[in-house]
Design an enzyme around this catalytic site. Structure first.
Site, PDB file in Angstrom:
ATOM      1  N   GLU A 442       0.842  -1.184  -0.106  1.00  0.00           N
ATOM      2  CA  GLU A 442       0.037  -0.208  -0.139  1.00  0.00           C
ATOM      3  C   GLU A 442       0.947   1.025  -0.007  1.00  0.00           C
ATOM      4  O   GLU A 442       0.555   2.105   0.586  1.00  0.00           O
ATOM      5  CB  GLU A 442      -0.867   0.201   1.120  1.00  0.00           C
TER       6      GLU A 442
HETATM    7  C1  FAD Z   1       2.141  -9.698   0.378  1.00  0.00           C
HETATM    8  C2  FAD Z   1       1.953  -8.661  -0.728  1.00  0.00           C
HETATM    9  C3  FAD Z   1       0.540  -8.299  -0.946  1.00  0.00           C
HETATM   10  C4  FAD Z   1       0.335  -7.203  -2.070  1.00  0.00           C
HETATM   11  N1  FAD Z   1      -0.877  -7.000  -2.493  1.00  0.00           N
HETATM   12  C5  FAD Z   1      -1.165  -6.173  -3.310  1.00  0.00           C
HETATM   13  C6  FAD Z   1      -2.067  -6.071  -4.075  1.00  0.00           C
HETATM   14  O1  FAD Z   1      -3.265  -6.550  -3.610  1.00  0.00           O
HETATM   15  N2  FAD Z   1      -2.520  -5.186  -5.290  1.00  0.00           N
HETATM   16  C7  FAD Z   1      -1.353  -4.607  -5.848  1.00  0.00           C
HETATM   17  O2  FAD Z   1      -1.458  -3.984  -6.784  1.00  0.00           O
HETATM   18  N3  FAD Z   1      -0.074  -4.885  -5.204  1.00  0.00           N
HETATM   19  C8  FAD Z   1       0.163  -5.621  -3.871  1.00  0.00           C
HETATM   20  N4  FAD Z   1       1.457  -5.676  -3.480  1.00  0.00           N
HETATM   21  C9  FAD Z   1       2.411  -4.964  -4.130  1.00  0.00           C
HETATM   22  C10 FAD Z   1       2.991  -3.868  -3.178  1.00  0.00           C
HETATM   23  O3  FAD Z   1       1.994  -2.850  -3.019  1.00  0.00           O
HETATM   24  C11 FAD Z   1       4.170  -3.558  -3.682  1.00  0.00           C
HETATM   25  O4  FAD Z   1       5.271  -4.385  -3.271  1.00  0.00           O
HETATM   26  C12 FAD Z   1       5.029  -2.258  -3.100  1.00  0.00           C
HETATM   27  O5  FAD Z   1       4.262  -1.096  -3.591  1.00  0.00           O
HETATM   28  C13 FAD Z   1       6.259  -1.755  -3.558  1.00  0.00           C
HETATM   29  O6  FAD Z   1       6.637  -2.113  -4.762  1.00  0.00           O
HETATM   30  P1  FAD Z   1       7.652  -2.946  -5.480  1.00  0.00           P
HETATM   31  O7  FAD Z   1       7.861  -4.209  -4.632  1.00  0.00           O
HETATM   32  O8  FAD Z   1       7.948  -3.114  -6.710  1.00  0.00           O
HETATM   33  O9  FAD Z   1       9.007  -2.311  -4.615  1.00  0.00           O
HETATM   34  P2  FAD Z   1       9.919  -1.150  -5.478  1.00  0.00           P
HETATM   35  O10 FAD Z   1       8.900  -0.099  -6.163  1.00  0.00           O
HETATM   36  O11 FAD Z   1      10.983  -1.797  -6.145  1.00  0.00           O
HETATM   37  O12 FAD Z   1      10.452  -0.368  -4.170  1.00  0.00           O
HETATM   38  C14 FAD Z   1      11.614  -1.120  -3.272  1.00  0.00           C
HETATM   39  C15 FAD Z   1      11.903   0.100  -2.237  1.00  0.00           C
HETATM   40  O13 FAD Z   1      12.666   1.149  -2.804  1.00  0.00           O
HETATM   41  C16 FAD Z   1      11.850   2.197  -2.440  1.00  0.00           C
HETATM   42  N5  FAD Z   1      11.389   3.234  -3.583  1.00  0.00           N
HETATM   43  C17 FAD Z   1      10.939   3.053  -4.705  1.00  0.00           C
HETATM   44  N6  FAD Z   1      10.931   4.009  -5.631  1.00  0.00           N
HETATM   45  C18 FAD Z   1      10.982   5.120  -4.757  1.00  0.00           C
HETATM   46  C19 FAD Z   1      10.963   6.476  -4.925  1.00  0.00           C
HETATM   47  N7  FAD Z   1      10.698   6.904  -5.935  1.00  0.00           N
HETATM   48  N8  FAD Z   1      11.138   7.285  -3.916  1.00  0.00           N
HETATM   49  C20 FAD Z   1      11.690   6.508  -2.748  1.00  0.00           C
HETATM   50  N9  FAD Z   1      11.831   5.349  -2.616  1.00  0.00           N
HETATM   51  C21 FAD Z   1      11.267   4.521  -3.528  1.00  0.00           C
HETATM   52  C22 FAD Z   1      10.415   1.894  -1.774  1.00  0.00           C
HETATM   53  O14 FAD Z   1       9.788   2.610  -0.717  1.00  0.00           O
HETATM   54  C23 FAD Z   1      10.918   0.266  -1.310  1.00  0.00           C
HETATM   55  O15 FAD Z   1      11.426   0.598  -0.238  1.00  0.00           O
HETATM   56  C24 FAD Z   1       1.633  -6.630  -2.365  1.00  0.00           C
HETATM   57  C25 FAD Z   1       2.879  -7.134  -2.248  1.00  0.00           C
HETATM   58  C26 FAD Z   1       3.038  -8.052  -1.345  1.00  0.00           C
HETATM   59  C27 FAD Z   1       4.444  -8.537  -1.032  1.00  0.00           C
END
Ligand code: FAD
Length: 621
Positions: A442
């Protein structure tokens, strides 16, 4: 018997003695409701939580989810709990009766669902359904509402939110799922979504996915994103189910926690035949999805509170039972009797740290929900806007501060258990595993912090932020004349002043071209603000509790300033014990945790840029 999920007495205190949520019943919208109705709902919530949902927590973790022939199977034990949950009408309980709900205020709904969120793996299914149904109720056509939402609110059909893709996590605007216009006004979807909670399950006969995608030819970035309703089974005109839609559940993620929640990888439209309906207008996808994302942010904050609450209560019970070491007073006597570890100062420190945090997270969450109620029923636009402003400012705090502190509480609870806490025979390690995800999904907490400083502080030219500071200041004014609370009130006011000063400081950095200072310090600022807000609600609670405690002392012929006599009263009088706990928790937090705000101010004002200056090659040799 006291619950191991949450402190019911505290729940009642926050709702009625602190916030006075029953005031909403004076409004015609809630005129049919009363404290009695609210308590009936809460009693039922506790019953289903303890009898049906809590027992599936460990079992669901062990069983996990399975994928066979493209169908997901949730833990078997979830089925009975889910059926009873739906029959109880818990999905969409704050929706209006014509939408299938019971029209109860958000604050009472939050209190009710606090009973369920300790088992986030289970609650993810009805929770995702409620959010998706609400989205269709708000933005759908009459036909879509009729077609989808009734069965979703009844829990017969499930729901999800499908945003994330391999190259579009935080950066949702980078998504590549595409929507192709069809001549009949519908669309065909093609693309891969990952990490979709409740992406499939065997609890319901259909699953309705709100999916973000870009219509072919629309601009890049968030601006060009639209949102679509994609059903698992197409729905015929008479409401019966038609063909299986063209998407495939390719994988369930193996996760550290919430094993009972199916986190799915979904390939949409491999056969070019994935039916989709536009929700709302084209290119309004992000705006529309924001409704669900905001609700989900508050829910994830609540997950932080609930994990913290259940972990604290288990640790408390354990520390009263586990005998280890002797009393400090008999340190040199090897034959002195062993004592429960709750008698050791360091264990008491951990317990009071956890208690004060659980209490403040609960108060912040319920207050935020109450702001939405007041926003709905306020008499004029200015009042409505004021309440909305508090909620806007607090939403990233509820999401990020509560999920991070919630995790730290689970970790501290494990510390109280010692080695046993690390072992799966005891429940705390699961609380900790299940909670960790809350700071990531989220919108990861770093992103919430950027939202707070980049968007929320400046909203309405800073009025929302200033109003929040003003509200906290008015609590200080109200209670600073109570002798025992004066120093606490002064410290909270100093924290509020530090926030005001820091808001200005960061804005000035931006104006002076030093925009990297606020951006680099967004997270420390969010945590600093979370602590001040916590200090504020705890002072508020201590003010209410102190007045009640004084009344009890007088009734029992005790001098309210005589702490020894009060401690004696607390042994036989549960209310006195509870109110003393409130004052002690506030005192501990404000004197021991709130000073961390001074350190944060000092660190931010250093304007240190080492995080940006260090060459990437220098992070490791
Ligand atoms: C168990 C689980 C359930 C989930 N459920 C859903 C769901 O129901 N629907 C859905 O759509 N998604 C869902 N997600 C996805 C979740 O919302 C994402 O994992 C999350 O938004 C982060 O995206 P990412 O994993 O690609 O991390 P990344 O975007 O790669 O980010 C990795 C880290 O880098 C930081 N970061 C990245 N970009 C920036 C920036 N521009 N500025 C500062 N920091 C940054 C982030 O804060 C994070 O700490 C789920 C994930 C999990 C693991």
């Amino acid at each position: 018997m006291a619950s191991m999920i949450l402190d019911e007495r505290d729940q009642q205190f926050v709702l009625y003695e602190m916030l006075g949520v029953e005031k909403v019943c004076e409004h015609p919208k809630y005129a049919d409701l009363s404290i009695e109705t609210f308590n009936m709902i809460l009693t039922e919530a506790r019953k289903i939580a303890e009898d049906e949902i809590l027992p599936t927590l460990a079992q669901g973790d062990k069983e996990g989810c399975k994928l066979a022939d493209g169908q997901v199977y949730v833990p078997k034990c979830f089925h009975r709990a889910y059926k009873l949950f739906c029959e109880g009408g818990w999905i969409g309980m704050s929706f209006s009766p014509d939408e299938g709900g019971q029209g109860i205020p958000e604050s009472v709904k939050y209190a009710a669902i606090e009973w369920f969120y300790h088992n986030f793996a289970f609650i993810a299914y009805p929770f995702a359904t409620e959010g998706a149904a609400h989205l269709i109720l708000t933005y759908g056509t009459e036909e879509q509402k009729k077609k989808y939402t009734e069965k979703m609110v009844q829990g017969l059909w499930g729901g999800t939110m499908a945003l994330t893709e391999p190259n579009a996590g935080t950066d949702v605007g980078n998504l590549s799922t595409k929507a192709i216009r069809q001549s009949d006004g519908t669309y065909k979807i093609q693309g891969t979504k990952i990490f979709i909670t409740a992406g499939d399950q065997d609890l319901t006969e259909n699953v309705i996915h709100p999916v973000l995608a870009r219509i072919e030819g629309d601009p890049a970035g968030t601006k060009g994103i639209s949102i679509f309703v994609v059903p698992k089974y197409l729905v015929n005109e008479d409401g019966t189910l038609g063909r299986r839609n063209d998407y495939e559940i390719a994988k369930i993620e193996e996760k550290m926690g919430i094993h009972g929640s199916a986190t799915c990888l979904i390939n949409f439209g491999d056969n070019n035949n994935c039916y989709a309906e536009l929700l709302g207008e084209e290119m309004q996808g992000m705006k529309i999805m924001f409704q669900m994302m905001n609700e989900a942010r508050l829910a994830v904050g609540l997950q932080g509170l609930c994990s913290a609450s259940i972990a604290y209560l288990h640790a408390l019970q354990y520390t009263k039972q586990r005998l280890q070491g002797s009393s400090l007073m008999e340190m040199k006597n090897p034959t002195a009797p062993r004592v429960p570890i709750i008698q050791h100062p360091d264990v008491r420190r951990m317990l009071l740290w956890m208690k004060s945090n659980v209490d403040s997270l609960r108060a912040i969450a319920y207050f935020t929900a109450y702001c939405f109620d007041m926003h709905k029923i306020a008499a004029d636009e200015a009042e409505k806007d004021k309440w909305l402003g508090y909620a806007e400012i607090l939403t990233p705090i509820v999401k990020a501060y509560s999920s991070d502190i919630g995790f730290r509480v689970t970790e501290t609870a494990m510390q109280c258990y010692g080695g046993y806490g690390f072992c799966s025979e005891y429940p705390v390690e699961q609380f900790m595993r299940d909670e960790k995800i809350a700071s990531i999904y989220e919108g990861a907490n770093g992103i919430q912090a950027l939202d707070l400083i980049g968007r929320k502080l400046g909203m309405k030219k800073g009025t929302y932020f200033m109003n929040m500071l003003g509200l906290m200041g008015s609590t200080v004014t109200k209670y600073k004349n109570i002798n025992e609370l004066k120093d606490l009130a002064d410290t909270v006011q100093a924290g509020v002043n530090a926030l005001a000063d820091m808001g200005l400081y960061l804005a000035n950095c931006g104006k002076a071209g030093k925009f990297l200072v606020p951006i680099s310090n967004a997270y420390p600022f969010l945590m600093m603000m979370g602590k001040v807000v916590s200090g504020w609600v705890l002072l508020w609670q201590a003010g209410v509790a102190k007045q009640k405690l004084d009344g009890l002392a007088k009734q029992n012929g005790i001098d309210p300033a005589d702490k020894t006599a009060l401690a004696g009263l607390a042994k036989s009088n549960k209310d006195a014990a509870f109110y003393m706990g409130k004052v002690a928790g506030a005192q501990y937090f404000i004197r021991n945790v709130l000073p961390e705000v001074d350190a944060a101010v000092k660190a931010i004002k250093n304007e240190d840029m080492s995080i940006l200056e260090i060459p990437e090659e220098s992070f490791s040799s």
